[in-house]
Design an enzyme around this catalytic site. Structure first.
Site, mmCIF file in Angstrom:
data_model
loop_
_atom_site.group_PDB
_atom_site.id
_atom_site.type_symbol
_atom_site.label_atom_id
_atom_site.label_comp_id
_atom_site.label_asym_id
_atom_site.label_seq_id
_atom_site.Cartn_x
_atom_site.Cartn_y
_atom_site.Cartn_z
ATOM 1 C CE1 TYR A 1 -4.047 -1.994 5.434
ATOM 2 C CE2 TYR A 1 -3.725 0.308 4.802
ATOM 3 C CZ TYR A 1 -3.970 -1.016 4.456
ATOM 4 O OH TYR A 1 -4.128 -1.363 3.135
ATOM 5 C CB SER B 1 -0.871 0.009 1.253
ATOM 6 O OG SER B 1 -1.481 1.267 1.435
HETATM 7 P P1 NDP Z 1 -11.666 -5.941 0.091
HETATM 8 O O1 NDP Z 1 -12.177 -5.750 1.482
HETATM 9 O O2 NDP Z 1 -12.598 -5.735 -1.042
HETATM 10 O O3 NDP Z 1 -11.054 -7.411 -0.049
HETATM 11 C C1 NDP Z 1 -10.268 -7.989 0.948
HETATM 12 C C2 NDP Z 1 -10.158 -9.483 0.681
HETATM 13 O O4 NDP Z 1 -9.298 -10.038 1.696
HETATM 14 C C3 NDP Z 1 -11.491 -10.199 0.772
HETATM 15 O O5 NDP Z 1 -11.582 -11.155 -0.258
HETATM 16 C C4 NDP Z 1 -11.434 -10.895 2.113
HETATM 17 O O6 NDP Z 1 -12.139 -12.129 2.046
HETATM 18 C C5 NDP Z 1 -9.935 -11.178 2.238
HETATM 19 N N1 NDP Z 1 -9.541 -11.379 3.629
HETATM 20 C C6 NDP Z 1 -9.529 -10.474 4.639
HETATM 21 N N2 NDP Z 1 -9.148 -11.064 5.784
HETATM 22 C C7 NDP Z 1 -8.907 -12.370 5.475
HETATM 23 C C8 NDP Z 1 -8.495 -13.511 6.223
HETATM 24 N N3 NDP Z 1 -8.241 -13.413 7.543
HETATM 25 N N4 NDP Z 1 -8.348 -14.681 5.591
HETATM 26 C C9 NDP Z 1 -8.596 -14.795 4.268
HETATM 27 N N5 NDP Z 1 -8.993 -13.760 3.504
HETATM 28 C C10 NDP Z 1 -9.156 -12.578 4.111
HETATM 29 O O7 NDP Z 1 -10.414 -4.991 -0.022
HETATM 30 P P2 NDP Z 1 -9.370 -4.711 -1.241
HETATM 31 O O8 NDP Z 1 -9.615 -5.604 -2.363
HETATM 32 O O9 NDP Z 1 -9.349 -3.252 -1.463
HETATM 33 O O10 NDP Z 1 -8.031 -5.075 -0.486
HETATM 34 C C11 NDP Z 1 -7.152 -6.073 -0.923
HETATM 35 C C12 NDP Z 1 -5.759 -5.741 -0.441
HETATM 36 O O11 NDP Z 1 -5.388 -4.480 -0.952
HETATM 37 C C13 NDP Z 1 -5.595 -5.635 1.071
HETATM 38 O O12 NDP Z 1 -4.373 -6.224 1.426
HETATM 39 C C14 NDP Z 1 -5.559 -4.139 1.320
HETATM 40 O O13 NDP Z 1 -4.830 -3.805 2.470
HETATM 41 C C15 NDP Z 1 -4.866 -3.667 0.076
HETATM 42 N N6 NDP Z 1 -5.050 -2.284 -0.308
HETATM 43 C C16 NDP Z 1 -6.317 -1.740 -0.474
HETATM 44 C C17 NDP Z 1 -6.438 -0.427 -0.859
HETATM 45 C C18 NDP Z 1 -7.760 0.245 -1.012
HETATM 46 O O14 NDP Z 1 -7.819 1.492 -0.965
HETATM 47 N N7 NDP Z 1 -8.833 -0.486 -1.240
HETATM 48 C C19 NDP Z 1 -5.261 0.395 -1.124
HETATM 49 C C20 NDP Z 1 -4.013 -0.251 -0.905
HETATM 50 C C21 NDP Z 1 -3.926 -1.542 -0.522
HETATM 51 P P3 NDP Z 1 -13.063 -12.744 3.200
HETATM 52 O O15 NDP Z 1 -13.619 -11.600 3.994
HETATM 53 O O16 NDP Z 1 -14.095 -13.527 2.446
HETATM 54 O O17 NDP Z 1 -12.141 -13.615 3.978
HETATM 55 C C1 8X3 Z 2 -5.121 1.690 1.648
HETATM 56 C C2 8X3 Z 2 -4.749 3.062 1.204
HETATM 57 O O1 8X3 Z 2 -4.931 5.509 1.757
HETATM 58 O O2 8X3 Z 2 -6.948 4.152 1.954
HETATM 59 O O3 8X3 Z 2 -4.000 0.874 1.691
HETATM 60 O O4 8X3 Z 2 -5.196 3.928 3.584
HETATM 61 S S1 8X3 Z 2 -5.493 4.203 2.183
#
Ligand code: NDP
Ligand code: 8X3
Length: 252
Positions: free
Chosen positions: A152, A139
């Protein structure tokens, strides 16, 4: 026998978009997540395009992860790629107001879950050799501080350094490692962070034209299709609307 791509957290957001993108190109997929109904529905839908194996497993559960990976059927056992995507943020309070339980959940998922998955799948990726890829979803918060990002951001700084260190250890194996670092992206991530608060979700993205999960999926597809002699080390992606503030000065 064709090799597969392992995607953690495919029940929504980036992981789901990646599953759709790679399935459309005929990649054999192993998709994971905790929400069985969503995972099974996605697997069933994408199975019309490509072989898909859904694994309902919590990345924090080391024994369950080991069991799932040890039990991969022969058809999916050879691995060409890993997208370490499962992760979450919980809250945005200042450190002195945060819940230690939330901090532990983020460390257990974003650090330890990613660590388990990587370590358990590395022998299979090394066996594939040249052309194998790991994409860790870090991120922008691993690079840049902001108020309330505390643990985070710390977990994503771990992902950044772990990715670089993996590259050192994997020298000579042919396995590539990328730390993909998105900024503001629209997904359920923000509903999870704000515990289902739709108004805060709407306010987060209002007028910002955020990056979309399909943009991230397209980037992952590009990364995994680079020629085998190319490694993209770090790639940070933000919407044009997102830039930096200056330093904050608290005045008496
Ligand atoms: P979502 O919440 O849409 O997706 C997160 C996914 O992670 C879900 O499929 C969820 O599945 C899975 N997950 C969470 N906890 C667990 C667990 N304990 N075991 C297995 N699966 C898990 O978020 P994003 O797609 O946006 O996020 C994906 C990644 O990108 C994350 O690592 C996040 O930190 C990162 N990210 C997101 C950003 C944003 O602004 N959206 C920016 C930068 C990074 P389920 O709940 O079914 O287990
Ligand atoms: C998530 C990016 O800026 O929403 O990794 O925290 S931010």
């Amino acid at each position: 026998m064709e090799s597969s791509l392992f995607i953690t957290g495919a029940t929504s957001g980036f992981g789901e978009a990646c599953a759709r993108r790679f399935a459309a190109a005929g990649w054999k997929l192993i998709i994971t997540g905790r929400r069985k109904d969503r995972l099974d529905a996605l697997a069933e839908e994408l199975s019309e395009q490509t072989p898909v194996l859904p694994l309902v497993v919590d990345v924090r559960d080391r024994a369950a992860m080991q069991q799932a990976i040890d039990g991969l059927p022969d058809e999916f056992a050879r691995l060409r790629g890993l997208i370490n995507n499962a992760g979450l943020a919980l809250g945005i309070a200042p450190a002195h107001e945060c819940s230690l339980d939330d901090w532990e959940t983020m460390v257990d998922t974003n650090v330890k879950g990613l660590m388990y998955t990587t370590r358990m799948l590395l022998p299979r990726l090394i066996a594939h050799g040249a052309g194998a890829s790991i994409v860790n979803i870090g991120s922008s918060t691993g690079n840049w501080p902001y108020p309330g990002a505390n643990v985070y951001g710390g977990t994503k700084a771990f992902v950044h350094q772990f990715s670089l260190n993996l590259r050192c250890d994997l020298a000579g194996t042919g396995v590539r490692v990328t730390n993909l670092e998105p900024g503001l992206c629209e997904s359920e991530f923000t509903l999870v962070r704000f515990r289902g608060d739709q108004a805060r979700y709407d306010a987060t993205y209002a007028g910002a034209d955020p990056v979309q999960p399909t943009d991230i999926a397209e980037t992952c597809f590009w990364l995994l299709n680079q020629p085998p002699h190319i490694n993209i080390n770090n790639l940070e992606i933000m919407p044009v609307s997102q830039t930096w503030n200056g330093f904050t000065i608290h005045r008496k």
